[in-house]
Design a protein around this motif. Structure first.
Motif, PDB file in Angstrom:
ATOM      1  N   VAL A  64       0.880  -1.131  -0.092  1.00  0.00           N
ATOM      2  CA  VAL A  64       0.307  -0.028  -0.171  1.00  0.00           C
ATOM      3  C   VAL A  64       0.881   1.213   0.092  1.00  0.00           C
ATOM      4  CG1 VAL A  64      -1.909   1.313   1.116  1.00  0.00           C
ATOM      5  CG2 VAL A  64      -1.923  -1.186   1.222  1.00  0.00           C
ATOM      6  N   VAL A  65       0.846   1.932  -1.185  1.00  0.00           N
ATOM      7  CA  VAL A  65       1.759   3.125  -1.296  1.00  0.00           C
ATOM      8  C   VAL A  65       0.942   4.390  -1.412  1.00  0.00           C
ATOM      9  CG1 VAL A  65       3.520   4.000  -2.687  1.00  0.00           C
ATOM     10  CG2 VAL A  65       3.492   1.625  -2.468  1.00  0.00           C
ATOM     11  N   PRO A  66       1.173   5.310  -0.634  1.00  0.00           N
ATOM     12  CA  PRO A  66       0.617   6.599  -0.600  1.00  0.00           C
ATOM     13  C   PRO A  66       0.724   7.522  -1.597  1.00  0.00           C
ATOM     14  CG  PRO A  66       2.322   6.733   0.852  1.00  0.00           C
ATOM     15  CD  PRO A  66       2.210   5.294   0.614  1.00  0.00           C
ATOM     16  N   SER A  67      -0.319   8.112  -2.113  1.00  0.00           N
ATOM     17  CA  SER A  67      -0.018   9.302  -3.138  1.00  0.00           C
ATOM     18  C   SER A  67       0.969  10.238  -2.852  1.00  0.00           C
ATOM     19  CB  SER A  67      -1.369   9.713  -3.644  1.00  0.00           C
ATOM     20  OG  SER A  67      -1.122  10.618  -4.631  1.00  0.00           O
ATOM     21  N   LEU A  68       1.949  10.867  -3.730  1.00  0.00           N
ATOM     22  CA  LEU A  68       2.981  11.550  -3.349  1.00  0.00           C
ATOM     23  C   LEU A  68       2.962  12.606  -4.249  1.00  0.00           C
ATOM     24  CD1 LEU A  68       6.057   9.176  -3.099  1.00  0.00           C
ATOM     25  CD2 LEU A  68       4.716   9.987  -1.085  1.00  0.00           C
ATOM     26  N   GLU A  69       1.701  13.022  -4.709  1.00  0.00           N
ATOM     27  CA  GLU A  69       1.541  14.240  -5.684  1.00  0.00           C
ATOM     28  C   GLU A  69       1.565  15.302  -4.580  1.00  0.00           C
ATOM     29  OE1 GLU A  69      -2.241  14.193  -7.975  1.00  0.00           O
ATOM     30  OE2 GLU A  69      -1.624  12.093  -8.466  1.00  0.00           O
ATOM     31  N   GLY A  70       2.396  16.428  -4.972  1.00  0.00           N
ATOM     32  CA  GLY A  70       2.447  17.516  -4.306  1.00  0.00           C
ATOM     33  C   GLY A  70       3.515  17.376  -3.392  1.00  0.00           C
ATOM     34  N   PHE A  71       4.424  16.298  -3.181  1.00  0.00           N
ATOM     35  CA  PHE A  71       5.313  16.007  -2.096  1.00  0.00           C
ATOM     36  C   PHE A  71       6.583  16.520  -2.566  1.00  0.00           C
ATOM     37  CE2 PHE A  71       8.095  13.318   0.332  1.00  0.00           C
ATOM     38  CZ  PHE A  71       7.655  13.634   1.672  1.00  0.00           C
ATOM     39  N   ASN A  72       7.137  17.492  -2.079  1.00  0.00           N
ATOM     40  CA  ASN A  72       8.303  18.442  -2.182  1.00  0.00           C
ATOM     41  C   ASN A  72       9.587  17.702  -2.004  1.00  0.00           C
ATOM     42  OD1 ASN A  72       6.639  20.320  -3.356  1.00  0.00           O
ATOM     43  ND2 ASN A  72       6.625  21.467  -1.586  1.00  0.00           N
ATOM     44  N   LEU A  73       9.704  16.889  -1.003  1.00  0.00           N
ATOM     45  CA  LEU A  73      10.920  16.081  -0.437  1.00  0.00           C
ATOM     46  C   LEU A  73      11.491  15.308  -1.373  1.00  0.00           C
ATOM     47  CD1 LEU A  73      10.246  15.855   3.148  1.00  0.00           C
ATOM     48  CD2 LEU A  73      11.702  17.659   2.049  1.00  0.00           C
ATOM     49  N   LYS A  74      12.688  14.969  -1.805  1.00  0.00           N
ATOM     50  CA  LYS A  74      13.293  14.181  -2.705  1.00  0.00           C
ATOM     51  C   LYS A  74      13.799  12.796  -1.758  1.00  0.00           C
ATOM     52  CE  LYS A  74      13.031  17.022  -6.026  1.00  0.00           C
ATOM     53  NZ  LYS A  74      11.760  16.864  -7.081  1.00  0.00           N
ATOM     54  N   PRO A  75      14.038  11.878  -2.360  1.00  0.00           N
ATOM     55  CA  PRO A  75      14.470  10.709  -1.715  1.00  0.00           C
ATOM     56  C   PRO A  75      15.815  10.581  -1.416  1.00  0.00           C
ATOM     57  CG  PRO A  75      14.208  10.019  -4.001  1.00  0.00           C
ATOM     58  CD  PRO A  75      13.651  11.466  -3.829  1.00  0.00           C
ATOM     59  N   TYR A  76      16.605  11.623  -1.569  1.00  0.00           N
ATOM     60  CA  TYR A  76      17.942  11.619  -1.429  1.00  0.00           C
ATOM     61  C   TYR A  76      18.540  12.541   0.034  1.00  0.00           C
ATOM     62  CZ  TYR A  76      23.062  12.643  -1.963  1.00  0.00           C
ATOM     63  OH  TYR A  76      24.282  12.625  -1.630  1.00  0.00           O
ATOM     64  N   VAL A  77      19.298  12.044   0.708  1.00  0.00           N
ATOM     65  CA  VAL A  77      19.777  12.744   1.858  1.00  0.00           C
ATOM     66  C   VAL A  77      21.351  12.781   1.546  1.00  0.00           C
ATOM     67  CG1 VAL A  77      20.164  12.918   4.497  1.00  0.00           C
ATOM     68  CG2 VAL A  77      18.036  11.789   3.361  1.00  0.00           C
ATOM     69  N   SER A  78      21.777  14.113   1.610  1.00  0.00           N
ATOM     70  CA  SER A  78      23.074  14.449   1.558  1.00  0.00           C
ATOM     71  C   SER A  78      24.193  13.870   2.673  1.00  0.00           C
ATOM     72  CB  SER A  78      23.533  15.724   1.109  1.00  0.00           C
ATOM     73  OG  SER A  78      24.610  16.107   1.018  1.00  0.00           O
ATOM     74  N   TYR A  79      25.256  13.525   2.451  1.00  0.00           N
ATOM     75  CA  TYR A  79      26.312  13.157   3.408  1.00  0.00           C
ATOM     76  C   TYR A  79      26.779  14.444   4.049  1.00  0.00           C
ATOM     77  CZ  TYR A  79      26.268   8.392   1.788  1.00  0.00           C
ATOM     78  OH  TYR A  79      26.002   6.975   1.529  1.00  0.00           O
ATOM     79  N   LYS A  80      26.343  15.647   3.486  1.00  0.00           N
ATOM     80  CA  LYS A  80      26.996  16.914   4.294  1.00  0.00           C
ATOM     81  C   LYS A  80      25.855  17.069   5.247  1.00  0.00           C
ATOM     82  CE  LYS A  80      29.469  18.423   0.147  1.00  0.00           C
ATOM     83  NZ  LYS A  80      29.490  19.261  -0.923  1.00  0.00           N
TER      84      LYS A  80
END
Length: 135
Positions: free
Chosen positions: A59-75
């Motif tokens: 069950v995957v929620p709808s991510l429409e209008g979701f601004n965050l990206k799936p990447y977290v920087s090492y910095k």
């Protein structure tokens, strides 16, 4: 080659050759299942029958209008909060309730379930009474 001769050959050369093929027994390129659960059953004739109830349903929620990206920087800076311990949780949640009841004169050490604790503290690493009892 008949069934009897195949069994005799397996026993003569070692019954281990008749064992089921696994990723440990095969070459480097042989990956049987990687630990995944089968989505069905295998019959006695080694035929696979899929079972709809055993197939995982995501069950995957709808991510429409979701601004965050799936990447977290090492910095990204490390978190500033201290890790939560059992003693810290007790001091933040249970101790104020016990102090409040002691001041009001309604504290009863027989009713520890009121604070989310178990009746007996036998065998517990963090014992409430008498060493760590809030006074």
């Amino acid at each position: 080659m008949g069934l009897l001769s195949a069994l005799t050959r397996g026993l003569a050369r070692g019954a281990d050759r008749m064992a089921e093929m696994t990723s440990k027994r095969g070459p480097r390129t042989f990956y049987k299942s990687r630990g995944a659960r089968p989505a069905g059953i295998i019959t006695s004739s080694r035929k696979f029958i899929p079972v709809r109830e055993m197939i995982p349903e995501f069950v995957v929620p709808s991510l429409e209008g979701f601004n965050l990206k799936p990447y977290v920087s090492y910095k990204t800076p490390a978190g500033t909060e201290q890790p939560l311990t059992a003693e810290g949780l007790f001091a933040q949640v249970v101790a104020p309730q016990i102090e409040r009841d002691i001041e009001a004169g309604t504290f009863d050490k027989e009713q520890l379930e009121k604070y989310g604790l178990e009746k007996t503290q036998d065998g517990k690493l963090f014992k409430l009474y008498p060493k760590n009892f809030v006074r």
